[in-house]
Write a protein that holds these residues in place. Structure first.
Motif, PDB file in Angstrom:
ATOM      1  N   GLN A   6       0.748  -1.308   0.258  1.00  0.00           N
ATOM      2  CA  GLN A   6      -0.070   0.001  -0.017  1.00  0.00           C
ATOM      3  C   GLN A   6       0.809   1.353   0.003  1.00  0.00           C
ATOM      4  N   LEU A   7       0.568   2.142  -0.803  1.00  0.00           N
ATOM      5  CA  LEU A   7       1.096   3.381  -0.908  1.00  0.00           C
ATOM      6  C   LEU A   7       0.473   4.393   0.053  1.00  0.00           C
ATOM      7  N   PRO A   8       1.106   5.417   0.655  1.00  0.00           N
ATOM      8  CA  PRO A   8       0.719   6.336   1.814  1.00  0.00           C
ATOM      9  C   PRO A   8      -0.432   7.324   0.833  1.00  0.00           C
ATOM     10  N   PRO A   9      -1.312   7.910   1.782  1.00  0.00           N
ATOM     11  CA  PRO A   9      -2.352   8.753   1.137  1.00  0.00           C
ATOM     12  C   PRO A   9      -1.711   9.721   0.144  1.00  0.00           C
ATOM     13  N   TRP A  10      -2.584   9.888  -0.862  1.00  0.00           N
ATOM     14  CA  TRP A  10      -2.232  10.681  -2.103  1.00  0.00           C
ATOM     15  C   TRP A  10      -1.094  10.316  -2.827  1.00  0.00           C
ATOM     16  N   HIS A  11      -0.766   9.084  -2.509  1.00  0.00           N
ATOM     17  CA  HIS A  11       0.453   8.422  -3.598  1.00  0.00           C
ATOM     18  C   HIS A  11      -0.316   7.522  -4.461  1.00  0.00           C
ATOM     19  N   GLU A  12       0.158   7.562  -5.682  1.00  0.00           N
ATOM     20  CA  GLU A  12      -0.339   6.389  -6.631  1.00  0.00           C
ATOM     21  C   GLU A  12       0.564   6.111  -7.853  1.00  0.00           C
ATOM     22  N   LYS A  13       0.639   4.961  -8.348  1.00  0.00           N
ATOM     23  CA  LYS A  13       1.633   4.528  -9.514  1.00  0.00           C
ATOM     24  C   LYS A  13       0.602   4.891 -10.760  1.00  0.00           C
ATOM     25  N   MET A  14       1.146   5.362 -11.798  1.00  0.00           N
ATOM     26  CA  MET A  14       0.179   5.265 -12.873  1.00  0.00           C
ATOM     27  C   MET A  14       1.031   5.003 -14.132  1.00  0.00           C
ATOM     28  N   HIS A  15       0.538   4.201 -15.210  1.00  0.00           N
ATOM     29  CA  HIS A  15       1.253   4.191 -16.419  1.00  0.00           C
ATOM     30  C   HIS A  15       0.637   5.047 -17.613  1.00  0.00           C
ATOM     31  N   ARG A  20       5.508   4.311 -19.665  1.00  0.00           N
ATOM     32  CA  ARG A  20       6.104   4.622 -18.766  1.00  0.00           C
ATOM     33  C   ARG A  20       5.357   4.927 -17.363  1.00  0.00           C
ATOM     34  N   GLU A  21       5.971   4.410 -16.269  1.00  0.00           N
ATOM     35  CA  GLU A  21       5.436   4.511 -15.127  1.00  0.00           C
ATOM     36  C   GLU A  21       5.685   5.655 -14.322  1.00  0.00           C
ATOM     37  N   VAL A  22       4.841   6.466 -13.765  1.00  0.00           N
ATOM     38  CA  VAL A  22       5.010   7.510 -12.794  1.00  0.00           C
ATOM     39  C   VAL A  22       4.583   7.575 -11.470  1.00  0.00           C
ATOM     40  N   LEU A  23       5.068   8.219 -10.490  1.00  0.00           N
ATOM     41  CA  LEU A  23       4.505   8.180  -9.377  1.00  0.00           C
ATOM     42  C   LEU A  23       3.811   9.478  -9.228  1.00  0.00           C
ATOM     43  N   ILE A  24       2.780   9.341  -8.792  1.00  0.00           N
ATOM     44  CA  ILE A  24       1.965  10.755  -8.326  1.00  0.00           C
ATOM     45  C   ILE A  24       1.851  10.745  -6.888  1.00  0.00           C
ATOM     46  N   ARG A  25       2.447  11.835  -6.233  1.00  0.00           N
ATOM     47  CA  ARG A  25       2.579  12.152  -4.838  1.00  0.00           C
ATOM     48  C   ARG A  25       2.620  13.423  -4.472  1.00  0.00           C
ATOM     49  N   PRO A  26       2.506  13.855  -3.342  1.00  0.00           N
ATOM     50  CA  PRO A  26       2.404  15.284  -2.765  1.00  0.00           C
ATOM     51  C   PRO A  26       3.988  15.745  -2.934  1.00  0.00           C
ATOM     52  N   VAL A  27       4.105  16.780  -3.309  1.00  0.00           N
ATOM     53  CA  VAL A  27       5.422  17.344  -3.240  1.00  0.00           C
ATOM     54  C   VAL A  27       6.069  17.430  -2.042  1.00  0.00           C
ATOM     55  N   ARG A  28       7.389  17.480  -2.106  1.00  0.00           N
ATOM     56  CA  ARG A  28       8.218  17.330  -0.893  1.00  0.00           C
ATOM     57  C   ARG A  28       9.315  18.446  -0.989  1.00  0.00           C
ATOM     58  N   PRO A  82       9.557   7.017 -10.483  1.00  0.00           N
ATOM     59  CA  PRO A  82       9.282   6.121  -9.322  1.00  0.00           C
ATOM     60  C   PRO A  82      10.340   5.840  -8.474  1.00  0.00           C
ATOM     61  N   TYR A  83      11.242   7.040  -8.044  1.00  0.00           N
ATOM     62  CA  TYR A  83      12.425   6.965  -7.096  1.00  0.00           C
ATOM     63  C   TYR A  83      12.309   8.091  -5.866  1.00  0.00           C
ATOM     64  N   GLU A  84      13.223   8.239  -5.252  1.00  0.00           N
ATOM     65  CA  GLU A  84      12.964   9.089  -3.914  1.00  0.00           C
ATOM     66  C   GLU A  84      12.855  10.575  -4.100  1.00  0.00           C
ATOM     67  N   PRO A  85      12.063  11.043  -3.353  1.00  0.00           N
ATOM     68  CA  PRO A  85      11.901  12.805  -3.521  1.00  0.00           C
ATOM     69  C   PRO A  85      13.201  13.238  -3.542  1.00  0.00           C
ATOM     70  N   GLY A  86      13.604  14.191  -4.339  1.00  0.00           N
ATOM     71  CA  GLY A  86      14.818  14.878  -4.578  1.00  0.00           C
ATOM     72  C   GLY A  86      15.901  14.117  -5.539  1.00  0.00           C
ATOM     73  N   GLU A  87      15.432  13.062  -6.008  1.00  0.00           N
ATOM     74  CA  GLU A  87      16.367  12.243  -6.970  1.00  0.00           C
ATOM     75  C   GLU A  87      15.386  11.695  -8.291  1.00  0.00           C
ATOM     76  N   ALA A  88      14.258  11.944  -8.274  1.00  0.00           N
ATOM     77  CA  ALA A  88      13.179  11.783  -8.987  1.00  0.00           C
ATOM     78  C   ALA A  88      12.999  12.941 -10.458  1.00  0.00           C
TER      79      ALA A  88
END
Length: 188
Positions: A6-15, A20-28, A82-88
């Motif tokens: 499970q992903l945290p709230p407001w996080h989701e993977k999308m193709h 291409r796979e992307v991760l949608i998440r809150p900005v950090r 789909p990498y860590e914040p600050g690296e993606a």
């Protein structure tokens, strides 16, 4: 018993439509530097309208502000590798903002030229609609690219009304009155 990933709230993977796979998440906060680096890839008309500037660069202070939204009145989602914040790498972002004490939100959708017409802008607009519904926002106003008929059609399907077009800016003003649409589902 299987454990679900499970992903945290407001996080989701999308193709995306290109696979291409992307991760949608809150900005950090860690995203500020990457935002500055990927900012030139965003659509020029949307950037100019969002930041009242034709600069292709995002300043250090503006990047820091975007990467640390005020949770009381601002919502920013990014679509990243789909990498860590600050690296993606950041491909797109959506931002909703209300003024304190107001039930109206202004929004902006920025999509990188490298992922245009792959459904990302439409998806982010749906997520923003979900946020506005959860916040009890009764009116949402923003500008979308005139040549991007898929996102304009999606805005229509969410209940937005087109109010004006500007030939010189290349943008269409859209307004959603009465809250967000039924498409605003519960978080995943």
């Amino acid at each position: 018993m299987a454990i679900r990933n499970q992903l945290p709230p407001w996080h989701e993977k999308m193709h995306l439509a290109n696979g291409r796979e992307v991760l949608i998440r809150p900005v950090r906060p860690e995203d500020a530097t990457i935002l500055r680096a990927t900012f030139p890839l965003f659509e020029p008309q949307s950037v100019a309208k969002t930041f009242q500037s034709s600069d292709a660069e995002l300043g250090v202070d503006d990047a820091a502000r975007l990467a640390q939204p005020d949770p009381k009145n601002e919502f920013v989602l990014v679509a990243t590798e789909p990498y860590e914040p600050g690296e993606a790498m950041i491909f797109a972002m959506v931002r909703g903002k209300t003024e304190e004490g107001s039930d109206e939100a202004e929004f902006h959708v920025l999509v990188g030229r490298n992922v245009l017409n792959l459904g990302l802008g439409r998806h982010l607009l749906s997520r923003l609609s979900r946020w506005t519904k959860g916040r009890g926002i009764s009116r949402m106003v923003g500008d979308l690219p005139q040549e991007n008929s898929p996102i304009l059609d999606h805005a229509d399907s969410l209940g937005f009304q087109r109010q004006s077009e500007s030939e010189e800016s290349g943008l269409v003003r859209v307004v959603l009155d009465g809250g967000a649409s039924a498409e605003a589902e519960a978080p995943r």
